[in-house]
Write an enzyme that holds these catalytic residues in place. Structure first.
Site, mmCIF file in Angstrom:
data_model
loop_
_atom_site.group_PDB
_atom_site.id
_atom_site.type_symbol
_atom_site.label_atom_id
_atom_site.label_comp_id
_atom_site.label_asym_id
_atom_site.label_seq_id
_atom_site.Cartn_x
_atom_site.Cartn_y
_atom_site.Cartn_z
ATOM 1 C CG ASP A 1 -1.979 1.003 1.274
ATOM 2 O OD1 ASP A 1 -2.401 1.430 0.189
ATOM 3 O OD2 ASP A 1 -2.433 1.365 2.387
ATOM 4 C CG HIS A 2 -0.347 4.914 0.201
ATOM 5 N ND1 HIS A 2 -0.711 5.987 -0.584
ATOM 6 C CD2 HIS A 2 -1.484 4.494 0.801
ATOM 7 C CE1 HIS A 2 -2.001 6.212 -0.448
ATOM 8 N NE2 HIS A 2 -2.503 5.316 0.373
ATOM 9 N N GLY B 1 -7.388 8.057 7.674
ATOM 10 C CA GLY B 1 -7.507 8.338 9.105
ATOM 11 C C GLY B 1 -8.955 8.518 9.517
ATOM 12 C CG HIS C 1 -6.446 4.754 -1.152
ATOM 13 N ND1 HIS C 1 -5.228 4.443 -0.626
ATOM 14 C CD2 HIS C 1 -6.497 4.171 -2.370
ATOM 15 C CE1 HIS C 1 -4.556 3.711 -1.500
ATOM 16 N NE2 HIS C 1 -5.305 3.537 -2.576
ATOM 17 C CB ALA D 1 -13.215 2.654 2.979
ATOM 18 C CB SER D 2 -11.658 3.791 8.491
ATOM 19 O OG SER D 2 -10.945 2.579 8.419
ATOM 20 C CG ASN E 1 -7.274 0.517 0.225
ATOM 21 O OD1 ASN E 1 -7.595 -0.485 -0.394
ATOM 22 N ND2 ASN E 1 -6.292 1.306 -0.156
ATOM 23 C CB THR F 1 -8.299 4.447 10.506
ATOM 24 O OG1 THR F 1 -7.407 5.047 9.567
ATOM 25 C CG2 THR F 1 -8.343 5.277 11.767
#
Ligand code: ZN
Length: 285
Positions: free
Chosen positions: A82-83, A181, A208, A210-211, A230, A233
């Site tokens: 990731d990243h 975050g 990205h 999605a929390s 994704n 967090t």
């Protein structure tokens, strides 16, 4: 089974309008918890690690742990970077046996981002590993990077089309209103933008951050080509809060076989809740 490539599972998801959950993993506890959640729903799943996690845990340890968990699992599991922060990090992951990589050149000027991503795609495709890349600026804090709200920039569909065509990537992470975050207020996704980009690029889109995105918003995005979602967090927050509760309530404990159990179970519950949002269809082989 062995670790699988994200190529097959994401394309099936893309064609059939569901998404694969990609979860940030840091250690064996979390990997086993994520696998248990995916297995209970018979859903394919992606383990992902940032470069920071690779530095912390060690790339060979991550690969060995993920391989072992995948071999014991009844569902397909992929291991994704990731990243990815440089060409070198991606090469290390390819050598270690990752089955999917992201190269994040989104901070670079457009043309330099294309040059970097093209180099990564050539190398990764030579060993059959698919590549995700990002264009635009997704806000929030990810790994060692922090992007202020005022600096976030939604992805331009014209540039998205050119970027995907020029680089030949396998999945695309645009900025359309999510952030990394915890959210201070409810995120507003730009669905029209997702739909426009999807029509122009014709490959799976990655969400990205999605929390904390409401379930209806995640589900609505699936019809527009979002095929990988994704989560990181919420897993971290839940793991540490359950661990903290246990330690506070059992101040004399010294047994990791006890204090990790509620934390692991909490992660499994969150993973089940998240995967249930993604409307997995049993169309993959
Ligand atoms: Zn991200």
């Amino acid at each position: 089974m062995a670790l699988v490539s994200t190529k097959v599972i994401l394309e099936d998801a893309y064609k059939n309008h569901y998404a694969i959950g990609a979860f940030g993993v840091h250690n064996l506890e979390v990997m086993k918890a994520v696998a248990a959640g995916a297995e209970s729903l018979d859903a394919p799943v992606i383990f992902q690690t940032t470069p920071g996690t690779i530095r912390y845990t060690g790339i060979d340890y991550i690969q060995a742990l993920a391989t072992m968990v995948a071999e014991k699992s009844k569902v397909p599991i992929a291991l994704h970077l990731d990243h990815g922060d440089s060409y070198e990090t991606v090469m290390q992951c390819l050598r270690a046996g990752y089955t999917s990589v992201m190269i994040d050149g989104s901070r670079l000027p457009f043309n330099e981002n294309i040059v970097l991503v093209k180099r990564v795609v050539e190398a990764a495709h030579a060993v059959n590993v698919p590549v995700e890349a990002e264009l635009g600026t997704i806000g929030g804090v990810e790994d060692d990077l922090s992007v202020e709200d005022k600096d976030t920039q939604l992805t331009d569909p014209d540039l998205a089309e050119e970027f995907v065509r020029e680089t030949n990537i396998d999945s695309f992470a645009p900025a359309f209103g999510t952030a990394h975050g915890l959210y201070k207020s409810e995120p507003k996704l730009n669905f029209r933008l997702i739909e426009t980009i999807s029509k122009r690029i014709g490959c799976p889109i990655v969400m990205h951050g999605a929390s904390g995105v409401p379930e209806e918003s995640v589900q609505k995005s699936l019809q527009f080509g979002v095929s990988k979602v994704n989560f990181s967090t919420e897993l971290k927050v839940e793991f540490v809060s359950r661990l903290r509760d246990y330690l506070v309530n059992n101040p004399n404990t010294d047994d990791p076989r006890k204090y990790f159990v509620p934390a692991r179970e909490a992660v499994t519950e969150i993973v089940k809740e998240k995967i249930s949002m993604l409307q997995i269809k049993k169309t993959y082989a």
